[in-house]
Design a protein around this motif. Structure first.
Motif, PDB file in Angstrom:
ATOM      1  N   ILE A   1       0.830  -1.202   0.000  1.00 39.18           N
ATOM      2  CA  ILE A   1       0.000   0.000   0.000  1.00 39.18           C
ATOM      3  C   ILE A   1       0.867   1.256   0.000  1.00 39.18           C
ATOM      4  O   ILE A   1       0.618   2.196  -0.764  1.00 39.18           O
ATOM      5  N   THR A   2       1.888   1.280   0.837  1.00 34.32           N
ATOM      6  CA  THR A   2       2.759   2.459   0.906  1.00 34.32           C
ATOM      7  C   THR A   2       3.472   2.707  -0.408  1.00 34.32           C
ATOM      8  O   THR A   2       3.483   3.835  -0.930  1.00 34.32           O
ATOM      9  N   LYS A   3       4.063   1.665  -0.970  1.00 29.81           N
ATOM     10  CA  LYS A   3       4.809   1.837  -2.221  1.00 29.81           C
ATOM     11  C   LYS A   3       3.876   2.156  -3.394  1.00 29.81           C
ATOM     12  O   LYS A   3       4.222   2.972  -4.258  1.00 29.81           O
ATOM     13  N   SER A   4       2.702   1.546  -3.428  1.00 34.33           N
ATOM     14  CA  SER A   4       1.740   1.846  -4.500  1.00 34.33           C
ATOM     15  C   SER A   4       1.288   3.297  -4.406  1.00 34.33           C
ATOM     16  O   SER A   4       1.195   4.006  -5.419  1.00 34.33           O
ATOM     17  N   SER A   5       0.982   3.736  -3.185  1.00 33.36           N
ATOM     18  CA  SER A   5       0.557   5.119  -2.989  1.00 33.36           C
ATOM     19  C   SER A   5       1.653   6.101  -3.391  1.00 33.36           C
ATOM     20  O   SER A   5       1.395   7.086  -4.098  1.00 33.36           O
ATOM     21  N   ASP A   6       2.884   5.815  -2.974  1.00 31.75           N
ATOM     22  CA  ASP A   6       4.004   6.693  -3.332  1.00 31.75           C
ATOM     23  C   ASP A   6       4.210   6.725  -4.847  1.00 31.75           C
ATOM     24  O   ASP A   6       4.467   7.782  -5.425  1.00 31.75           O
ATOM     25  N   ALA A   7       4.086   5.563  -5.486  1.00 32.58           N
ATOM     26  CA  ALA A   7       4.269   5.498  -6.938  1.00 32.58           C
ATOM     27  C   ALA A   7       3.195   6.276  -7.683  1.00 32.58           C
ATOM     28  O   ALA A   7       3.428   6.795  -8.784  1.00 32.58           O
TER      29      ALA A   7
END
Length: 225
Positions: free
Chosen positions: A144-150
């Protein structure tokens, strides 16, 4: 968009791609040999990679919510609320899935646990590593964190990230639970993802504990027949 922002989004996407690829490729590679251990092997591998990638970027799991709680009573209270929400979501999603898909259960994946105390101890060890800590850290915190940041890090990006993580979580269970199980687990993943946005980023332990409790009850019931 600044060059620094573009670089951060690119780095997040690369990290996400690496971990998702490990989760998929390792599991699919081990499935012909073991339906029981293909999932755990892939999460153990992905955890190692995700930990390295976080460290490489100057972060740790604590930055994603894995922290010692300031109050265990508060943590346990939130855990109880999360578990109640889990039961309601699982029941509702299962009833809805019954209208659309055949319920194949777990396709015999855990039959070896029934009445076998050694197997029960082994599966409980996996429940509290692969099936609670690792799944929450990977499918909620990291993905979730990496998808949101991306996607830019906005509130909408975070909600899209939760949805994508839930779909992937459901897909992870399709190979032995079919579409019925994928729908139910995807719905649970959606619930847990939203809870992660609300409280899990501060402390993910309530999600870990609720997840582990649910799996422990299921496996204990299976052991007892």
């Amino acid at each position: 968009m600044t060059a620094h922002t573009k670089l951060n989004r690119k780095a997040a996407f690369i990290d996400l791609l690496v971990v998702v690829a490990i989760l998929v490729v390792v599991k699919q590679s081990f499935l012909p040999f073991s339906m029981v251990y293909a999932g755990p092997v892939s999460t153990f591998s992905a955890m190692a990679a995700a930990t390295y990638l976080l460290f490489r970027r100057g972060y740790s799991w604590a930055d994603l919510g894995l922290k010692w709680p300031e109050s265990w009573w508060k943590t346990l209270g939130i855990t109880a609320a999360v578990f109640a929400a889990f039961l309601a979501t699982a029941g509702s999603a299962s009833a809805l899935a019954d209208l659309m898909f055949e319920d194949v259960g777990t396709s015999g994946r855990f039959d070896f646990v029934t009445g076998n105390f050694d197997a029960y101890l082994l599966i409980m060890a996996l429940v509290w590593t692969h099936g609670s800590f690792f799944e929450e850290l990977l499918f909620r915190a990291f993905i979730i964190t990496k998808s949101s940041d991306a996607l830019g890090g906005s509130r909408i990006a975070s909600l899209i990230a939760v949805l994508l993580a839930a779909i992937f979580f459901g897909y992870r269970h399709y190979y032995y639970q079919g579409m019925h199980g994928a729908f139910v687990t995807g719905s649970i993943g959606l619930l847990f993802g939203l809870i992660y946005l609300k409280v899990g980023r501060q402390n993910i332990l309530p999600l870990v504990l609720a997840h582990g409790l649910a799996n422990s009850i299921a496996q204990t019931t299976r052991f007892l027949g």
